[in-house]
Design an enzyme around this catalytic site. Structure first.
Site, short mmCIF file in Angstrom:
data_model
loop_
_atom_site.label_atom_id
_atom_site.label_comp_id
_atom_site.label_asym_id
_atom_site.label_seq_id
_atom_site.Cartn_x
_atom_site.Cartn_y
_atom_site.Cartn_z
CG HIS A 134 70.93 -22.48 36.03
ND1 HIS A 134 69.57 -22.56 35.98
CD2 HIS A 134 71.34 -22.20 34.75
CE1 HIS A 134 69.15 -22.33 34.75
NE2 HIS A 134 70.22 -22.12 33.98
CB SER A 159 66.95 -23.43 24.65
OG SER A 159 67.98 -22.55 24.25
NE ARG A 162 65.73 -23.06 32.11
CZ ARG A 162 66.72 -22.42 31.53
NH1 ARG A 162 67.38 -22.99 30.54
NH2 ARG A 162 67.08 -21.21 31.92
CG HIS A 178 68.58 -16.97 34.99
ND1 HIS A 178 69.57 -17.69 35.62
CD2 HIS A 178 68.43 -17.54 33.75
CE1 HIS A 178 70.02 -18.63 34.81
NE2 HIS A 178 69.35 -18.57 33.67
CG ASP A 233 73.58 -19.07 33.15
OD1 ASP A 233 72.97 -20.10 32.80
OD2 ASP A 233 73.60 -18.03 32.47
#
Length: 301
Positions: free
Chosen positions: A25, A71, A119, A178, A244
């Site tokens: 990720h 995003s 996603r 997550h 992340d």
């Protein structure tokens, strides 16, 4: 030896990573002058270039990476695809975001480039209606199932519980981002956690052991250990690890001035890998499963 990347110092992991270890990720942002952000976005990030990601990989001893579409780019996957191409097919795979406007030809091109999943950012979009989410799951599965892709879902435990039957019967892998946005301080009895454990235990869902700062408020995130160890025990073959990186969300969301660049969180990802080793009691076989075998199976390395 420590290494500073984007102004953050990453300590060396407290163990030797197995060959083929994968960070499942990460994100690539920019350069902003080349890749435009979506007008309707929640935040504006700084650049975190593919060169920075490569340096991050080398500093931590990681050989493989999954770049997840962030995003702020909406359904324009150009920056993610650029990052994958720059790193090459031996090192990189990707997870895209698509919409009704995404053509079958675009899906085929992304598949050839190494995209292996889509996603659904339900949490980011504030989508908490199971009926709407159920329709999104079904429509997405119909688009990407023939390609052998998976669906990665960023949502909360209440939604996971409401969608558990749909996830179990979807017919393609589902990855929960997550740790399902569990709240570490509430422990194993919190509503919805048993539903996620059941999906994992039955092999219907993978879970990313990523971003413990999203589920814990304590320094070093010690209370996340209870959550992660329960997930690992439920089915180690469905566990993935992700950093992340570069850790978007460094300030409180809700700002409306998109001209303001939101800082990244200063997370030490070497310490994050050491934390993973502590979660599995430094079991070499479990570390290899989570860092190498499971990502290789899911992403096609």
């Amino acid at each position: 030896m420590t290494r500073a990347i984007l102004g953050v110092t990453h300590s060396p992991p407290g163990f030797i990573l197995p060959p083929g270890a994968c960070d499942c990720h990460t994100h690539v942002f920019g350069p902003a002058a080349r890749f435009a952000f979506a007008p309707r976005r929640l935040y504006t990030p700084d650049d975190a270039l593919v060169e920075d990601l490569f340096a991050h990989q080398l500093a931590l001893g990681l050989e493989r990476v999954v770049i997840v579409q962030p995003s702020p780019y909406g359904t324009d996957n150009a920056a993610t695809l650029w990052g994958m191409r720059a790193l090459g097919p031996q090192r990189a795979r990707g997870v895209a975001v698509i919409g009704p406007e995404t053509s079958d030809a675009s899906l085929a091109a992304m598949d050839a480039a190494g995209i292996r999943g889509v996603r659904l950012n339900l949490q980011t979009a504030g989508e908490n209606d199971p009926v709407a989410a159920r329709a999104m799951l079904a429509a997405t599965a119909a688009r990407v199932g023939p390609l052998g892709w998976h669906i990665q879902v960023f949502t909360n435990l209440a939604m996971i519980e409401a969608l558990s039957a749909d996830i179990a019967s979807l017919g393609l892998p589902v990855v929960i981002d997550h740790m399902g946005a569990a709240r570490a301080e509430l422990g194993l009895g919190q509503p919805g956690f048993a539903a996620m454990l059941a999906l994992v235990g039955a092999g219907h869902a993978y879970v990313k052991l990523s971003a413990p700062h999203r589920i814990s408020t304590l320094p070093g995130y010690p209370d996340a250990a209870t959550i992660t160890r329960a997930l690992i025990a439920a089915n180690p073959a469905r566990m993935l690890w992700g950093s992340d990186w570069p850790h978007p969300g460094g300030s409180a969301r809700g700002q409306t001035d998109l001209a303001t660049i939101e800082p990244f969180r200063p997370e030490d990802d070497g310490a994050g890998l050491s934390r993973l080793a502590s979660w599995v009691e430094r079991d070499a076989a479990l570390l290899r499963a989570i860092l190498v075998d499971n990502p290789a199976r899911l992403y096609g390395f």
